[in-house]
Design a protein around this motif. Structure first.
Motif, PDB file in Angstrom:
ATOM      1  N   GLY A  70       0.807  -1.206   0.000  1.00 25.81           N
ATOM      2  CA  GLY A  70       0.000   0.000   0.000  1.00 25.81           C
ATOM      3  C   GLY A  70       0.843   1.260   0.000  1.00 25.81           C
ATOM      4  O   GLY A  70       0.571   2.213  -0.744  1.00 25.81           O
ATOM      5  N   ALA A  71       1.896   1.257   0.819  1.00 26.52           N
ATOM      6  CA  ALA A  71       2.793   2.408   0.879  1.00 26.52           C
ATOM      7  C   ALA A  71       3.525   2.574  -0.452  1.00 26.52           C
ATOM      8  O   ALA A  71       3.753   3.700  -0.915  1.00 26.52           O
ATOM      9  CB  ALA A  71       3.797   2.236   2.022  1.00 26.52           C
ATOM     10  N   ALA A  72       3.881   1.453  -1.072  1.00 31.61           N
ATOM     11  CA  ALA A  72       4.586   1.509  -2.357  1.00 31.61           C
ATOM     12  C   ALA A  72       3.688   2.102  -3.438  1.00 31.61           C
ATOM     13  O   ALA A  72       4.127   2.910  -4.263  1.00 31.61           O
ATOM     14  CB  ALA A  72       5.058   0.112  -2.760  1.00 31.61           C
ATOM     15  N   MET A  75       3.380   5.802  -2.880  1.00 24.87           N
ATOM     16  CA  MET A  75       4.624   6.430  -3.335  1.00 24.87           C
ATOM     17  C   MET A  75       4.614   6.580  -4.835  1.00 24.87           C
ATOM     18  O   MET A  75       4.971   7.642  -5.378  1.00 24.87           O
ATOM     19  CB  MET A  75       5.823   5.569  -2.894  1.00 24.87           C
ATOM     20  N   PHE A  76       4.195   5.543  -5.556  1.00 24.63           N
ATOM     21  CA  PHE A  76       4.174   5.591  -7.023  1.00 24.63           C
ATOM     22  C   PHE A  76       3.274   6.732  -7.516  1.00 24.63           C
ATOM     23  O   PHE A  76       3.661   7.502  -8.394  1.00 24.63           O
ATOM     24  CB  PHE A  76       3.687   4.259  -7.590  1.00 24.63           C
ATOM     25  N   ASP A  77       2.100   6.842  -6.935  1.00 26.57           N
ATOM     26  CA  ASP A  77       1.178   7.900  -7.334  1.00 26.57           C
ATOM     27  C   ASP A  77       1.764   9.284  -7.068  1.00 26.57           C
ATOM     28  O   ASP A  77       1.627  10.202  -7.887  1.00 26.57           O
ATOM     29  CB  ASP A  77      -0.147   7.748  -6.588  1.00 26.57           C
ATOM     30  N   ASP A  78       2.434   9.421  -5.929  1.00 28.27           N
ATOM     31  CA  ASP A  78       3.056  10.704  -5.582  1.00 28.27           C
ATOM     32  C   ASP A  78       4.168  11.064  -6.563  1.00 28.27           C
ATOM     33  O   ASP A  78       4.302  12.224  -6.975  1.00 28.27           O
ATOM     34  CB  ASP A  78       3.628  10.649  -4.152  1.00 28.27           C
ATOM     35  N   VAL A  79       4.980  10.064  -6.922  1.00 33.05           N
ATOM     36  CA  VAL A  79       6.078  10.307  -7.862  1.00 33.05           C
ATOM     37  C   VAL A  79       5.536  10.690  -9.241  1.00 33.05           C
ATOM     38  O   VAL A  79       6.034  11.619  -9.883  1.00 33.05           O
ATOM     39  CB  VAL A  79       6.995   9.064  -7.968  1.00 33.05           C
ATOM     40  N   TRP A  80       4.502  10.013  -9.690  1.00 28.97           N
ATOM     41  CA  TRP A  80       3.885  10.324 -10.989  1.00 28.97           C
ATOM     42  C   TRP A  80       3.382  11.763 -11.000  1.00 28.97           C
ATOM     43  O   TRP A  80       3.572  12.497 -11.977  1.00 28.97           O
ATOM     44  CB  TRP A  80       2.746   9.347 -11.257  1.00 28.97           C
ATOM     45  N   ALA A  82       4.414  14.249  -9.034  1.00 26.51           N
ATOM     46  CA  ALA A  82       5.477  15.233  -8.815  1.00 26.51           C
ATOM     47  C   ALA A  82       6.497  15.288  -9.947  1.00 26.51           C
ATOM     48  O   ALA A  82       7.061  16.353 -10.227  1.00 26.51           O
ATOM     49  CB  ALA A  82       6.195  14.936  -7.499  1.00 26.51           C
ATOM     50  N   HIS A  83       6.754  14.165 -10.589  1.00 33.53           N
ATOM     51  CA  HIS A  83       7.848  14.098 -11.561  1.00 33.53           C
ATOM     52  C   HIS A  83       7.401  13.738 -12.976  1.00 33.53           C
ATOM     53  O   HIS A  83       8.219  13.576 -13.876  1.00 33.53           O
ATOM     54  CB  HIS A  83       8.906  13.095 -11.086  1.00 33.53           C
ATOM     55  N   GLY A  84       6.101  13.601 -13.175  1.00 33.87           N
ATOM     56  CA  GLY A  84       5.610  13.308 -14.507  1.00 33.87           C
ATOM     57  C   GLY A  84       5.468  11.815 -14.758  1.00 33.87           C
ATOM     58  O   GLY A  84       5.848  10.981 -13.924  1.00 33.87           O
ATOM     59  N   PRO A  85       4.912  11.447 -15.912  1.00 29.62           N
ATOM     60  CA  PRO A  85       4.679  10.036 -16.245  1.00 29.62           C
ATOM     61  C   PRO A  85       5.952   9.193 -16.197  1.00 29.62           C
ATOM     62  O   PRO A  85       7.040   9.666 -16.525  1.00 29.62           O
ATOM     63  CB  PRO A  85       4.124  10.102 -17.667  1.00 29.62           C
ATOM     64  N   ILE A  86       5.781   7.952 -15.787  1.00 26.95           N
ATOM     65  CA  ILE A  86       6.893   7.008 -15.718  1.00 26.95           C
ATOM     66  C   ILE A  86       6.797   6.074 -16.931  1.00 26.95           C
ATOM     67  O   ILE A  86       5.755   5.444 -17.165  1.00 26.95           O
ATOM     68  CB  ILE A  86       6.851   6.230 -14.392  1.00 26.95           C
ATOM     69  N   ASP A  87       7.873   6.010 -17.683  1.00 24.48           N
ATOM     70  CA  ASP A  87       7.885   5.215 -18.917  1.00 24.48           C
ATOM     71  C   ASP A  87       8.333   3.776 -18.689  1.00 24.48           C
ATOM     72  O   ASP A  87       8.006   2.889 -19.487  1.00 24.48           O
ATOM     73  CB  ASP A  87       8.825   5.859 -19.936  1.00 24.48           C
ATOM     74  N   GLY A  88       9.105   3.564 -17.631  1.00 19.96           N
ATOM     75  CA  GLY A  88       9.620   2.229 -17.369  1.00 19.96           C
ATOM     76  C   GLY A  88       9.704   1.957 -15.882  1.00 19.96           C
ATOM     77  O   GLY A  88       9.886   2.872 -15.075  1.00 19.96           O
ATOM     78  N   GLN A 125       0.938  -3.078 -11.148  1.00 21.98           N
ATOM     79  CA  GLN A 125      -0.457  -2.681 -11.282  1.00 21.98           C
ATOM     80  C   GLN A 125      -0.587  -1.157 -11.350  1.00 21.98           C
ATOM     81  O   GLN A 125      -1.338  -0.616 -12.172  1.00 21.98           O
ATOM     82  CB  GLN A 125      -1.274  -3.218 -10.106  1.00 21.98           C
ATOM     83  N   SER A 126       0.157  -0.466 -10.487  1.00 22.19           N
ATOM     84  CA  SER A 126       0.102   0.998 -10.473  1.00 22.19           C
ATOM     85  C   SER A 126       0.513   1.579 -11.820  1.00 22.19           C
ATOM     86  O   SER A 126      -0.151   2.476 -12.355  1.00 22.19           O
ATOM     87  CB  SER A 126       1.014   1.551  -9.367  1.00 22.19           C
TER      88      SER A 126
END
Length: 253
Positions: A70-72, A75-80, A82-88, A125-126
């Motif tokens: 859940g924490a992970a 974190m993923f949502d927060d990074v997306w 704050a830092h934009g879409p994640i490609d990999g 999944q995220s």
């Protein structure tokens, strides 16, 4: 500019467990290929950050507890955001417990499975959810193991988790290949990392391991990093559900 099929220029890649060992090697290889790395882990990533700076690469360290799925995901949502879409995404973070099967505890089981398999799946999944919702393309590289194929000794939860990593990689490839998400895996052989320090220190075990590796040496983190760059690049666009052993020939023996 027509970039090489192996270039990661303009891509942002999240690497879990990027503080040391294989994760650090993967981060450095991605950086050298032009990618921006979001390094995630609970330990200090100062060493990786310094090495990335020396390589002229962009590195963003993120502190997170990967023992909690859940924490992970949060974190993923927060990074997306704050830092934009994640490609990999490279799911590299993992731990190992070495205990005889008759003495294995539930804690030994759960701690390994939570990080190595549960969090790995929910981070996939995220990324899948966000990527497919926005009609984007993305690449996922899961770090499997020789113990995705073999039984091992005194590492019950690690063997179970890495067998699961390979199974989930194939399942996600079946579901997501036609939706713009490549999901593949790398199965490292015996690599010089913290996780193998005990094995390398055991003269008899180390000698036996080297005796079976056709390449005649332990691998180094960049061996895995460079394979990850390939799977993250458009050179691997038609690869789905594959597992690449990077093992010095161990499985061929």
């Amino acid at each position: 500019m027509d970039l090489s099929a192996f270039s990661l220029e303009g891509k942002t890649v999240m690497v879990t467990g990027a503080n040391t060992g294989i994760g650090q090697g993967i981060a450095l290889s991605i950086g050298r290929a032009g990618g921006r790395v979001i390094g995630v882990g609970r330990s200090s990533m100062e060493d990786t950050a310094e090495k990335m700076k020396e390589a002229g690469a962009t590195f963003v360290p993120i502190s997170a507890d990967l023992g909690s799925a859940g924490a992970a995901q949060a974190m993923f949502d927060d990074v997306w955001a704050a830092h934009g879409p994640i490609d990999g995404l490279v799911n590299n973070a993992g731990i190992i417990k070495r205990v005889d099967a008759v003495d294995f505890t539930e804690a030994d089981w759960d701690s390994v499975m939570d990080i190595n398999l549960k969090t790995m799946f929910f981070l996939c999944q995220s990324l899948g959810r966000k990527t497919m919702a926005e009609g984007r393309q993305a690449q996922i590289v899961n770090i499997a193991s020789m113990l995705s194929f073999q039984g091992g000794i005194r590492v019950a939860s690690y063997t179970a988790s890495k067998s699961g990593v390979l199974g989930i990689t194939r399942l996600l490839a079946n579901e997501w290949s036609a939706k713009g998400v490549n999901v593949n895996a790398i199965a490292p052989g015996y690599i010089e990392t913290n996780n193998t320090e005990a094995l390398r220190a055991d003269t008899d075990r180390s000698s036996a391991i080297l005796g079976r590796i056709p390449a005649g040496r332990w691998g180094v983190p960049s061996d895995i990093g460079d394979a990850a760059v390939f799977l993250l690049s458009r050179a691997a666009n038609y690869m789905h559900g594959a597992v690449i052993p990077v093992d010095g020939g161990w499985l061929a023996r």
